[in-house]
Write an enzyme that holds these catalytic residues in place. Structure first.
Site, short mmCIF file in Angstrom:
data_model
loop_
_atom_site.label_atom_id
_atom_site.label_comp_id
_atom_site.label_asym_id
_atom_site.label_seq_id
_atom_site.Cartn_x
_atom_site.Cartn_y
_atom_site.Cartn_z
N ASP A 3 158.14 -20.01 9.58
CA ASP A 3 157.94 -19.45 10.91
C ASP A 3 157.31 -18.06 10.80
O ASP A 3 157.32 -17.43 9.75
CB ASP A 3 159.28 -19.36 11.63
CG ASP A 3 159.16 -19.38 13.14
OD1 ASP A 3 158.02 -19.34 13.65
OD2 ASP A 3 160.20 -19.45 13.81
N GLU A 10 152.57 -13.83 12.16
CA GLU A 10 151.43 -13.45 13.01
C GLU A 10 151.32 -11.93 13.19
O GLU A 10 150.22 -11.40 13.24
CB GLU A 10 151.57 -14.09 14.40
CG GLU A 10 151.61 -15.61 14.39
CD GLU A 10 153.02 -16.15 14.32
OE1 GLU A 10 153.18 -17.37 14.25
OE2 GLU A 10 153.98 -15.33 14.34
N ASP A 51 156.00 -22.02 20.49
CA ASP A 51 157.00 -21.90 21.55
C ASP A 51 156.44 -22.30 22.91
O ASP A 51 155.82 -21.50 23.61
CB ASP A 51 157.51 -20.47 21.62
CG ASP A 51 158.18 -20.04 20.31
OD1 ASP A 51 158.48 -20.93 19.50
OD2 ASP A 51 158.38 -18.83 20.11
#
Length: 774
Positions: A434, A437, A502
């Protein structure tokens, strides 16, 4: 980045200079070098006090040319750089010829011609046979810009006060559409959009995206790859309606133009350039279930979930522990929360031995919280990114005092891999990578001080996922490594798989996810998933069930939420009727299980060709149908199945069938395209159509789990087949077993590869047995 104010004015605060002439054309190894002054040179005096741009065009592979525009060649070209041709660069021969049409450079099937008139700036790109015009660089299409605008060239003595840009504008033809550029959740056709290629954690409802890929595909049969991980800003018919503008801050801009002529061939050549999708094992295609994000869970909760799923007919192949397998404030320190999981290795062993799941995945990321056990050692050893003054770079966004693994430090990478091996020792088989970014670019000093911090922002996704993927490969074998990655850039298709991030629990978010998967597939990624039911919020039962149908037709299928569980009985108060969430999930899970002989064979094709398995944009299979380039609410699963998710509670849906005969998988009704069709469905079906001339192999009914013998007790269905129709069967290891082919009598020619109690015939799935046989 817009450099002009409409057609006639320069944007406020900008100075823009364009290549006006092709003053000289010099032949060099594999290509041409063009010297292009920024004004017309008609006398010797005109060569003074002006800038020039050098445009280098090279033949790099069959059907591929590179184009590089440079202002000041003395500028450093700092890394990191994308790993191009990772499997080896193919040999190519540059052919240069001259005629009254100009100077032409040919690289296999693609060529570029420079206009013979020095004062006519026109560089065209076309098929080598001259039959297909692709795009061109015309007047005022290659240039440089300063911001703010210097009032005199003397001011550029000190460039610290100026930003310098290079830009190119390729022409857009009438009706041409543009697709790809990573996992973008907005309009499928990018014409009219301003796009910034800059990885960000922006969810699925904004113009920020997790996976920016500097590659786009045109409906005219070519693609363009922009060869830089730095921030790229694009105006796609949005500054000049007839051009695609690409700009970067810096002194050079390099890109590759890739000719198909079909979009599949474009993706294949692109996959040679940046890497083919990695192979994924058969077990990864099964149903994944997670704990969800902020929910409360322990060993008992996990067991109850898996037992409940099995009892309700949806056995889980992969169970995923999300963030709170570690204690709060300690992510990522790789230590199981001892209060909730006192014996993680024993628990995982028991889960697998009981058959409640086959594999286990855990959540990780490259952010190291200050209060976790890993931080102290990582900081002391220099494994974390630093500020320019020598401090560890830290902030409190996400995790308190978190640092960032310095991926440019080989020792830091080795340490991180050791941490992963400790998880593998406990029985962990896959990793959800995860985040990655929010990589800082200012006030940072990487271990490798030769890298450009701005380039590291997007490139970090590649380096981080590669590190984890290779650790998995080293432990489990080259073809057994599986990630569940959120962030990506060019080349990350080599490290499957990716998921959509998400999304909200709404029909609109499901449509966003479809568009994101389609766009990522047209960016060279073979395998993709989305959070079934939506991540944020509490999906009403109808959203959950419609998303289940969509999610089980993606290449990979995972139930995941944020602050609520996604096991079906929590969605609808355990409605055990045929229309309830549990029965709906069981039916779609069973369907995907039966489709595994087809899906896994198609997956091997995706790996070799660079074409996505699912979601596969319609234009890849039907490029000559203009409608196919605008379809963003349906997709192909492999080359023979068409699916249209349903976004209405009523079950109403409208979809498009290209030319040919299409058979409903569920009813055997045959429809003839091209044309639009409307249907209404309950929760157990959706428009799932089989293309004519398809030999579809289904696993046996009541099969549990994604891994089984794909040649044993199968059902071979023939859909409007003609002699010569064929399909390839692979084993659960992905290796080819053999080919089934329809003979002149309309039946299968040879069935030696089939085992057990198998059957074949025309459209064996009947409407009254659509799900009973599952």
């Amino acid at each position: 980045m817009k450099f002009r104010d409409g057609m006639w004015l320069v944007a406020e605060g900008m100075r823009v200079e364009y290549a006006e002439d092709v003053y000289t054309t010099t032949e060099k190894k594999n290509g041409l070098s063009l010297l292009c002054p920024t004004k017309h040179v008609r006398s010797r005096g005109d060569t003074l006090n002006l800038s020039t741009l050098t445009i280098d065009i090279e033949a790099t592979a069959d059907g591929v040319l590179s184009v590089e525009s440079t202002h000041w060649a003395g500028a450093l070209n700092r890394g990191p750089h994308y790993e191009l041709y990772p499997a080896g660069k193919p040999e190519t021969e540059a052919k240069i010829s001259k005629s009254d049409q100009g100077t032409t450079l040919q690289s296999g099937s693609i060529a570029s011609t420079i206009h013979p008139d020095q004062h006519t700036f026109d560089i065209s790109f076309h098929s080598s046979d001259g039959k297909k015009q692709l795009t061109s660089l015309q007047t005022r299409s290659v240039g440089l810009a300063y911001s703010p605008a210097p009032s005199t060239p003397m001011q550029t003595e000190d460039m610290r006060n100026f930003k310098h840009y290079i830009f190119n504008q390729t022409t857009l033809g009438v009706g041409e559409s543009v697709h790809g550029l990573g996992e973008r959740f907005g309009a499928f056709n990018k014409v009219g959009q301003s796009v910034a290629l800059w990885n960000a954690d922006g969810g699925t409802s904004s113009d920020q995206v997790y996976k920016n890929v500097p590659f786009w595909m045109s409906s005219r049969g070519y693609g363009i790859f922009i060869d830089t991980p730095r921030k790229v800003e694009m105006e796609i018919g949005s500054e000049r309606c007839c051009r695609v503008q690409t700009s970067v801050e810096g002194q050079r801009l390099k890109w590759y133009i890739i000719y198909g002529p079909t979009p599949k061939e474009v993706l294949y050549r692109y996959s040679l350039l940046t890497g083919k999708p990695g192979k994924v094992p058969s077990w990864s295609f099964g149903l994944w279930l997670t704990t969800s994000f902020t929910t409360n869970y322990n060993e008992g909760t996990v067991n109850s979930f898996l037992e409940g799923m099995k009892a309700r007919g949806s056995p889980v192949d992969v169970f995923h522990y999300d963030c709170f397998w570690m204690k709060a404030f300690t992510w990522t320190d790789f230590v199981f929360d001892a209060e909730m999981f006192p014996d993680p290795k024993g628990q995982i062993t028991r889960l697998k031995a009981s058959g409640l799941c086959q594999k286990v995945c855990v959540w990780i990321n490259p952010y190291i919280a200050q209060h976790g056990e890993a931080f102290k050692k990582a900081a002391e050893m220099g494994y974390l990114l630093k500020r320019k003054n020598g401090d560890v770079w830290q902030w409190d966004l996400w995790q308190a005092g978190m640092g960032l693994v310095d991926i440019t430090n080989p020792e830091a990478c080795a340490w991180y891999a050791e941490c992963l091996n400790a998880l593998f020792d406990k029985g962990v088989d896959a990793l959800k990578t995860d985040f990655g970014e929010r990589i800082p670019t200012t006030d940072v000093q990487w271990h490798d001080n030769s890298v450009d911090p701005e380039k590291m922002h997007n490139y970090y996704a590649f380096a981080y996922n590669k590190l984890v993927y290779e650790a998995l490969q080293k432990r489990y074998g080259n073809d057994e490594a599986v990630l569940f990655a959120r962030t990506a850039t060019a080349g990350c298709q080599r490290f499957p798989l990716q998921w959509g991030g998400d999304c909200e629990s709404t029909a609109e978010a499901m449509a966003e996810s479809v568009r994101g998967g389609l766009s990522l597939g047209l960016s060279g990624f073979g395998f993709w998933s989305a959070d079934i039911g939506g991540f944020e919020g509490y999906p009403p039962p109808w959203i959950y069930k419609r998303w289940v149908a969509f999610g089980l037709l993606c290449s990979h299928s995972r139930l995941h939420g944020s602050n609520s569980y996604r096991v079906p009985w929590t969605i609808d108060n355990d409605d055990n009727t045929e229309q309830g969430c549990s029965r709906t999930l069981a039916r779609w899970t069973a369907l995907k299980t039966r489709l595994m002989p087809y899906l896994f064979a198609q997956a091997q094709v995706s790996v070799e060709s660079g074409v996505p398995l699912s979601l596969r944009a319609m234009c890849l299979e039907f490029p000559n149908d203009p409608t196919s380039w605008y379809l963003d609410r349906q997709f192909m699963i492999g080359d023979s199945l068409l699916a249209a998710p349903i976004f209405e509670e009523s079950g109403e849906v409208e979809f498009y069938l290209p030319k040919g005969k299409w058979t409903s998988f569920f009813t055997n009704e045959v429809k003839t395209g091209p044309g639009w069709f409307k249907e209404k469905h309950g929760f157990g079906t959706l428009p799932l159509y089989v293309k004519e001339d398809t030999v579809l192999v289904l696993g046996k009914a009541k099969q549990q789990g994604a891994v089984y013998d794909y040649c044993q007790d199968v059902e071979v269905c023939l859909y409007e087949t003609k002699p010569g129709a064929k399909t390839t069967l692979v084993g659960k290891d992905g290796k080819t077993v053999g080919v089934l082919e329809v003979g002149e009598d309309g039946d299968l020619k040879s069935t030696d590869i089939l085992k057990g109690d198998w059957s074949s015939g025309q459209k064996k799935i009947r409407s009254d047995e659509a799900f009973e046989s599952l």
